[in-house]
Design an enzyme around this catalytic site. Structure first.
Site, PDB file in Angstrom:
ATOM      1  N   PRO A 184       0.794  -1.228   0.000  1.00 31.74           N
ATOM      2  CA  PRO A 184       0.000   0.000   0.000  1.00 31.74           C
ATOM      3  C   PRO A 184       0.833   1.288   0.000  1.00 31.74           C
ATOM      4  O   PRO A 184       0.265   2.370  -0.054  1.00 31.74           O
ATOM      5  CB  PRO A 184      -0.775  -0.111   1.315  1.00 31.74           C
ATOM      6  CG  PRO A 184       0.185  -0.824   2.234  1.00 31.74           C
ATOM      7  CD  PRO A 184       0.953  -1.789   1.366  1.00 31.74           C
ATOM      8  N   CYS A 185       2.158   1.178   0.069  1.00 37.60           N
ATOM      9  CA  CYS A 185       2.977   2.385   0.227  1.00 37.60           C
ATOM     10  C   CYS A 185       3.086   3.152  -1.087  1.00 37.60           C
ATOM     11  O   CYS A 185       3.090   2.557  -2.161  1.00 37.60           O
ATOM     12  CB  CYS A 185       4.383   2.028   0.706  1.00 37.60           C
ATOM     13  SG  CYS A 185       4.415   1.165   2.279  1.00 37.60           S
ATOM     14  N   CYS A 186       3.223   4.459  -0.948  1.00 32.66           N
ATOM     15  CA  CYS A 186       3.276   5.306  -2.132  1.00 32.66           C
ATOM     16  C   CYS A 186       4.687   5.464  -2.657  1.00 32.66           C
ATOM     17  O   CYS A 186       5.267   6.542  -2.601  1.00 32.66           O
ATOM     18  CB  CYS A 186       2.638   6.657  -1.830  1.00 32.66           C
ATOM     19  SG  CYS A 186       0.879   6.474  -1.606  1.00 32.66           S
ATOM     20  N   PHE A 187       5.269   4.373  -3.116  1.00 35.24           N
ATOM     21  CA  PHE A 187       6.467   4.428  -3.958  1.00 35.24           C
ATOM     22  C   PHE A 187       6.440   3.191  -4.840  1.00 35.24           C
ATOM     23  O   PHE A 187       5.914   2.141  -4.445  1.00 35.24           O
ATOM     24  CB  PHE A 187       7.770   4.565  -3.150  1.00 35.24           C
ATOM     25  CG  PHE A 187       8.088   3.399  -2.251  1.00 35.24           C
ATOM     26  CD1 PHE A 187       7.549   3.306  -0.988  1.00 35.24           C
ATOM     27  CD2 PHE A 187       8.961   2.407  -2.686  1.00 35.24           C
ATOM     28  CE1 PHE A 187       7.867   2.233  -0.160  1.00 35.24           C
ATOM     29  CE2 PHE A 187       9.282   1.332  -1.860  1.00 35.24           C
ATOM     30  CZ  PHE A 187       8.726   1.252  -0.602  1.00 35.24           C
TER      31      PHE A 187
ATOM     32  N   ASN B 258       4.229   6.400   5.215  1.00 34.03           N
ATOM     33  CA  ASN B 258       2.848   6.767   4.874  1.00 34.03           C
ATOM     34  C   ASN B 258       1.937   6.757   6.100  1.00 34.03           C
ATOM     35  O   ASN B 258       0.712   6.621   5.971  1.00 34.03           O
ATOM     36  CB  ASN B 258       2.222   5.822   3.834  1.00 34.03           C
ATOM     37  CG  ASN B 258       2.591   6.173   2.396  1.00 34.03           C
ATOM     38  OD1 ASN B 258       2.783   5.290   1.579  1.00 34.03           O
ATOM     39  ND2 ASN B 258       2.684   7.441   2.084  1.00 34.03           N
TER      40      ASN B 258
END
Ligand SMILES: *Cc1c(COP(=O)(O)O)cnc(C)c1O
Length: 478
Positions: free
Chosen positions: A377-380, A417
């Site tokens: 789910p992390c934004c990278f 996040n």
């Protein structure tokens, strides 16, 4: 010189027992726990979409396997203290469970020591290793009477200043500089490792021998040559070098000054299947062949295993939120990424994990295998726990499980996040209803109902996150 204990030679001739039944039982319990976790709402929208499951029976089994393996090669009455490297699963109930299994604690920070104390691990069963102990830590350790392995000459000088009593359990960590294993970041016996006294550096060995002669209270010698990726031969060579140095120091001292050898941990885990390989048994027998003098009863022994004790017991279970495709690649977007599997995400080649596909009810999925990415789910963009992996095609609402994550994964979360730390649930399986479980999982609910979850760590709440992120100091920078 051959001090091989008779039991050791007998054991080394015996073939290894097949581990298949054990592996099968482990996998069966895991499937039941996943089914139960879904049925009991551990990963539903109301709680968190990701949870960590810990198989209590597996922890007990591996602790028993460790103890049995060394009991088979040690001399009658030889003192062996097995400690658990707390960093591998820094959770108080886990440390308590291990204490109940006869395993102490190896700590490497004030926080880890606090956890071990909270778990009720006695000072006599606690060892402090760390490359950066502060003066305050050393004083506390001596006051508590826990064992300490000094890392370097400066730390020894600090201990000098504390005037340790002869009863203190103090040692020195050495680095035999035998070279690294398959994973650089895990290799502590390289020529330039930051750990311990580098034995092959010019003058170092003589300095160590002198350091012991000048300090009658220095009675232990410690070595930990690495974690995951070290071959048994390399591990045994490190232990052998430590043993030989102890013999040299004792000969120079003209007495048995060193009475305890701490041989570290580092047994690798086979992340490719449920088979345990190498086993504690294989390692103990290998040591008995390579360093027979270790087991003739003259030295008390300390071990410090982490990963090999706990990895198998843990599973990260995550809901698949969306299933999509990009550039022809199927991608399952799940809730398990870098926040629970930091090493796998950032060093995927060194730390591959098995992923098991379960359906929306938590039953093993048996759709045809399709190459897909399992994303977190992390934004990278690199937040993938598996790339181009063949698995039954995951759909939204299904579940993905990261296997063998009981050590260094969910217990070492990564803050990114502002994702919450997942709940950790121990589980036990009641054996009775297994017969009633049918292959299609129709009455799998009965089996699932016989799985009992024991909360170890509550899922972190949003209020917790706000609080630890300076929530109470909103205006601090105005
Ligand atoms: C990390 C560590 C261990 C445990 O290593 P594992 O690979 O988890 O067995 C043992 N001793 C020391 C000093 C460590 O740093």
């Amino acid at each position: 010189m051959d001090h091989a204990h008779p039991a050791a030679s007998a054991a080394s001739a015996a073939p290894e027992a097949p581990a298949t039944a054990h592996a099968g039982a482990l996998a069966a319990r895991r499937d039941r726990a996943v089914r139960a976790a879904v049925a009991q709402g551990l990963v539903d929208d109301a709680r968190q979409p990701v949870a960590a499951l810990l198989d209590v029976a597996s922890v007990r089994e591996s602790a028993a396997a460790l103890r049995t393996a060394f009991a088979a090669v040690t001399a009658d009455g030889q003192d062996v203290l097995h400690t658990f490297a707390v960093k591998a699963a820094a959770l108080v109930p886990v440390l308590r469970l291990l204490t109940d299994c006869g395993i102490g604690a190896e700590v490497a920070s004030p926080g880890e020591l606090a956890l071990a104390r909270a778990a009720g691990v006695s000072p006599a069963r606690t060892v402090l290793d760390s490359p950066a102990k502060t003066g305050a830590e050393l004083s506390e350790a001596l006051a508590l009477g826990i064992a300490v392995n000094a890392d370097n000459p400066q730390e020894l000088s600090r201990l000098d200043a504390l005037r340790p009593s002869p009863a203190a359990r103090l040692g020195l960590r050495v680095n035999p500089q035998l070279g690294g294993g398959a994973i650089d970041a895990m290799s502590t016996a390289t020529a330039t490792s930051k750990f311990g006294v580098a034995l092959r550096d010019e003058g170092a060995r003589d300095w160590v021998v002198r350091a012991y002669r000048e300090r009658p209270w220095l009675t232990r010698l410690h070595c930990h040559v690495g974690s995951q990726g070290m071959a048994l031969d390399a591990m045994a060579a490190g232990v052998r070098a430590t043993y030989e140095l102890a013999e040299e120091i004792n000969a120079a001292a003209g007495r048995r000054q060193i009475d305890t050898l701490d041989i570290g941990g580092g047994l690798p885990v086979n992340f490719a299947s449920d088979e345990t390989s190498p086993t504690f048994d294989a390692y103990a027998r290998h040591l008995a062949r390579t360093v027979p003098g270790l087991f003739d009863g003259r030295y008390a022994l300390v071990t410090e295993f982490g990963r090999a004790l706990l990895a198998r017991a843990g599973t990260v279970l995550a809901r698949v939120e969306y299933a999509k495709s990009a550039g022809g690649r199927a991608i399952a977007v799940t809730h398990a990424g870098a926040q629970v599997a930091v090493r796998t995400v950032f060093a995927p080649d060194a730390w591959p994990l098995r992923v098991r596909a379960y359906d929306a009810q938590g039953r093993p999925k048996d759709a045809p295998a399709v190459r897909q990415d399992i994303a977190g789910p992390c934004c990278f963009a690199g937040d993938l726990v598996a790339r181009d992996r063949e698995l039954p095609l995951l759909a939204a609402g299904d579940h993905a499980a990261l296997l063998d994550t009981g050590a260094y994964y969910f217990s070492n979360p990564f803050g990114y996040n502002s994702l919450p730390r997942p709940g950790v649930y121990g589980f036990t399986c009641d054996d009775a209803p297994r017969e009633r479980e049918s292959a299609n999982g129709q009455d799998g609910g009965a089996a699932a109902a016989a799985v009992r979850f024991l909360p170890v760590r509550e899922p972190q709440t949003l209020d917790d996150i706000v609080a630890e992120s300076g929530g109470a100091r909103r205006d601090a920078l105005l």
